[in-house]
Scaffold this active site. Structure first.
Site, PDB file in Angstrom:
ATOM      1  CG  ASP A 148      -1.975   1.046   1.214  1.00 63.97           C
ATOM      2  OD1 ASP A 148      -1.999   1.836   0.250  1.00 63.97           O
ATOM      3  OD2 ASP A 148      -2.782   1.082   2.147  1.00 63.97           O
ATOM      4  CG  ASP A 199      -6.010  -4.894   2.183  1.00 66.22           C
ATOM      5  OD1 ASP A 199      -5.722  -4.409   3.292  1.00 66.22           O
ATOM      6  OD2 ASP A 199      -6.529  -4.214   1.267  1.00 66.22           O
ATOM      7  CB  CYS A 223     -12.011 -25.587   9.764  1.00 66.21           C
ATOM      8  SG  CYS A 223     -10.430 -24.770   9.451  1.00 66.21           S
ATOM      9  CB  CYS A 269      -6.877 -24.664   9.999  1.00 67.28           C
ATOM     10  SG  CYS A 269      -7.665 -24.275  11.582  1.00 67.28           S
ATOM     11  CB  CYS A 306     -10.173 -26.772  13.269  1.00 63.32           C
ATOM     12  SG  CYS A 306     -10.857 -25.093  13.242  1.00 63.32           S
ATOM     13  CG  HIS A 308     -10.079 -20.980  12.468  1.00 66.99           C
ATOM     14  ND1 HIS A 308     -10.523 -22.103  11.794  1.00 66.99           N
ATOM     15  CD2 HIS A 308     -11.134 -20.110  12.493  1.00 66.99           C
ATOM     16  CE1 HIS A 308     -11.799 -21.927  11.442  1.00 66.99           C
ATOM     17  NE2 HIS A 308     -12.178 -20.736  11.860  1.00 66.99           N
TER      18      HIS A 308
END
Length: 668
Positions: free
Chosen positions: A94, A267, A305, A307, A310, A336
């Site tokens: 940015d 974003d 999930c 991940c 999890c 997560h």
């Protein structure tokens, strides 16, 4: 020719949702995509390995912060940000426009660029389009952003148009500064929530050879409906063969809606910022792990999930980590959330390519926005903490001495009216010294315009209203228009909670002002207007003043309001009126800035420990029988011997202000 080799693969039937791919210098990016925010070349609380495992294709870093720390020389030594942070995939930087917008009290905007004070070493820095691009080139971003002027999405049309036009001019300069660098560069569409301005901006920016286009200036005050309408308006006017990026947005529901309207890239800090607060995004909606209902829950955070969080830990354990303030809890929830965002983007892409987008979109809208249904969060606060919290709001806190309340800025430590009774100082320094009552007694068809710069806890404004209301209708022959300017209203909101110590606020006017941005006295003799936001911008919307009460925090806190450029702008506004300006300081730097800007400068009355204060007069005011004691040759001699000659915000290569002070007509 785009540097990204963008390929549009599919557009969903009945929608603008699209799947595409493009290639940067480091990897191929599949869209739609979400970019985790690594402002300081690090995603808060997250390991590089977990970001790679989540499927993050692009990280976002911020030019403004990286320019200040670690500085471009570090990036040049390491061959760019990729080597510095050991990140093998793409980086988008940015330009710093939004961060500069977020610091309105310590920056000023000019055609050349944005001037602000470094939070690292307190030096003044000018971030021009050229310097922003040069910094991004040194950082080594795959995708760079042009420097833009971001304003609140709900500002008046004239302010939005001015910022948009400046953004367009800076876009040309950014392109020229990029030169033949292989790094991609995106243009930014501005225009607040005004449809015609957004269309004009999109048409203007897309005429330039950018590699992609961003939608800026959203998620800064508008409603969700306004944001979605604005997004749809802009994407309709962006070319099909370049990526589209919605800056700083948002929740998972926001992403779904924006993809539906044709956006490719996003974003936002929410995945990690909300994780720190205990909030998780899941396939069942948001879960708030501060709720006691999760205390003994054995299941995973999100059964759908896969991940690491999890598949490894129970909700009960995550609840425990957050309850005992272990940073691992923030890290695991953030892991997560980022994984969930990335998986959501991949799923959206799959449905667009498979032709099942609309079914997915309608099924997910309410699910993604669902909240916990376990009632109010469990958050016990002790009585002592409640008392403390009630004395604080935002960056301000109440300080009480001798049963008189004052407002303290917790960031700088500065206290408003630290020595004197605020109400008494307002009467002496501003109301009486400006001869307010005498001016209201003048037989003049034009209203008396008073600017209150730095509303704060409204001591000066209420003293002004009290003086006007003390006059009989026969005495008061002019209407009073009081215009207050304030960027942060938390100080007034806080003081209104404690009128036992801020007795001047025991009046209907302040609360109505906060509710409606205006108040009119029952007799119609006083109009009080509030222009919230950046004084540097909003002063051009107000009627030119007869009197200015200039009472912001000191130049250490509100630097941007005390610069030479700021006083020049103010002098231009007052050029056609006999305006007098009153301020509490007698700083040599401030007086030199006022003289160099074209004001005549006089000694003001003393207040508290200060032997004198300062009065500024426009040339027309100085030409009247004003009765003020102008600074004379002895002050000029002291100034020339001083080591504090230069006004704030001066350019080291331009000392024309010196001659403006030395040759000022008041010293002839």
């Amino acid at each position: 020719m785009s540097r990204l080799d963008f390929k549009l693969e599919a557009t969903a039937a009945g929608s603008r949702a699209r799947a595409a791919r493009f290639r940067t210098q480091h990897n191929e990016v599949l869209t739609p995509t979400f970019m985790p925010v690594g402002t300081h070349a690090s995603v808060r609380s997250q390991r590089r390995e977990d970001l790679l495992a989540s499927g993050a294709q692009v990280l976002l870093a911020n030019t403004y912060h990286l320019l200040l720390r670690p500085g471009v020389e570090i990036f040049e030594k390491f061959g760019g940000i990729h080597g510095f942070m050991n990140w093998p995939r793409s980086v988008l930087t940015d330009s710093g426009g939004f961060q500069i917008f977020s610091l309105p009290d310590s920056r000023s905007m000019r055609e050349e660029g944005a001037e602000f004070r470094s939070y690292v070493d307190n030096t003044m820095i000018c971030l021009s389009p050229e310097r922003s691009i040069a910094t991004q080139k040194s950082i080594g971003a795959d995708i760079m952003m042009v420097l833009d002027q971001c304003v609140p999405s709900t500002v008046d049309r004239s302010v939005a148009q001015h910022a948009m036009e400046l953004t367009h001019r800076w876009a040309h300069r950014s392109l020229a500064a990029r030169g033949d660098s292989p790094q991609a560069l995106f243009g930014i569409v501005q225009g607040a929530c005004y449809t015609d301005l957004r269309i004009e901006s999109a048409r203007t920016i897309t005429q330039l050879p950018f590699d992609g286009f961003a939608i800026g200036g959203l998620a800064v005050g508008e409603s969700v409906a306004q944001r979605e309408d604005c997004t749809a308006t802009v994407t309709e006017h962006l070319p099909e063969d370049r990526p589209r990026y919605l800056m700083g947005v948002g929740t998972t529901r926001d992403l779904l809606e924006a993809v539906h309207r044709g956006v490719d890239m996003f974003d936002c800090i929410l995945p990690t910022a909300l994780a720190k607060q205990g909030v998780a995004f899941t396939s069942m909606g948001r879960r708030d792990l501060r709720r006691a209902a999760y205390r003994d829950n054995e299941g995973p955070l999100d059964p759908a999930c896969a991940c690491y969080t999890c598949s490894t830990y129970s909700i009960a354990y995550l609840f425990h980590l957050l309850k005992v303030h272990e940073t691992q809890g923030w890290q695991l929830l953030g892991l997560h959330n980022i994984h969930f965002y990335m998986q959501l983007m991949r799923t959206m892409r799959e449905h667009i390519l498979a032709g099942t987008w609309l079914e997915f979109y309608h099924a997910q809208r309410d699910v993604l926005d669902a909240r916990d249904s376990y009632g109010k969060k469990s958050n016990h606060v002790t009585k002592a903490e409640r008392r403390k919290l009630n004395l604080q709001q935002g960056r301000y806190e109440v300080v009480v001495r001798d049963e008189i309340g004052r407002i303290r800025d917790t960031q700088s430590g500065e206290v408003m009216h630290s020595v004197n009774d605020p109400a008494e100082e307002a009467r002496t320094l501003y109301v009486d010294q400006s001869r307010l009552i005498e001016r209201l007694q003048q037989d003049d068809p034009h209203p008396l315009i008073v600017w209150d710069v730095g509303l704060g806890a409204a001591a000066n404004a209420m003293a002004t209203i009290a003086a006007a209301e003390s006059m009989s209708p026969q005495q008061r022959r002019r209407r009073l228009v009081l215009v207050s300017f304030e960027n942060d209203l938390d100080s007034l909101k806080l003081a209104l909670r404690h009128t036992q110590w801020f007795k001047h606020l025991r009046h209907a006017a302040p609360r109505q002002l906060l509710a409606k941005n205006q108040w009119t006295s029952p007799c119609g003799a006083v109009d009080w207007l509030l222009l919230p936001g950046d004084f540097a911008i909003r002063k051009f919307e107000a009627p030119p003043p007869d009197i200015v009460f200039f009472d912001p925090f000191s130049f250490k806190t509100d630097t941007g309001l005390w610069t030479l450029a700021a006083f020049r702008d103010l002098a231009d506004v007052c050029a056609d009126k006999a305006t007098e300006l009153f301020t509490y300081t007698y700083s040599t730097k401030v007086r030199a800035a006022m003289l160099a800007a074209g004001f005549y400068v006089a000694k003001g009355c003393g207040t508290g420990p200060k032997a004198e204060t300062t009065i500024g007069l426009s040339p027309r005011a100085a030409a009247t029988l004003h009765g003020r004691e102008l600074l004379a040759a002895d002050w000029l001699g002291k100034w020339q011997r001083s080591d504090a000659q230069a006004p704030l915000g001066t350019d080291a290569q331009d000392d024309s202000w010196r001659a403006a002070v030395r040759e000022h007509p008041q010293f002839r």
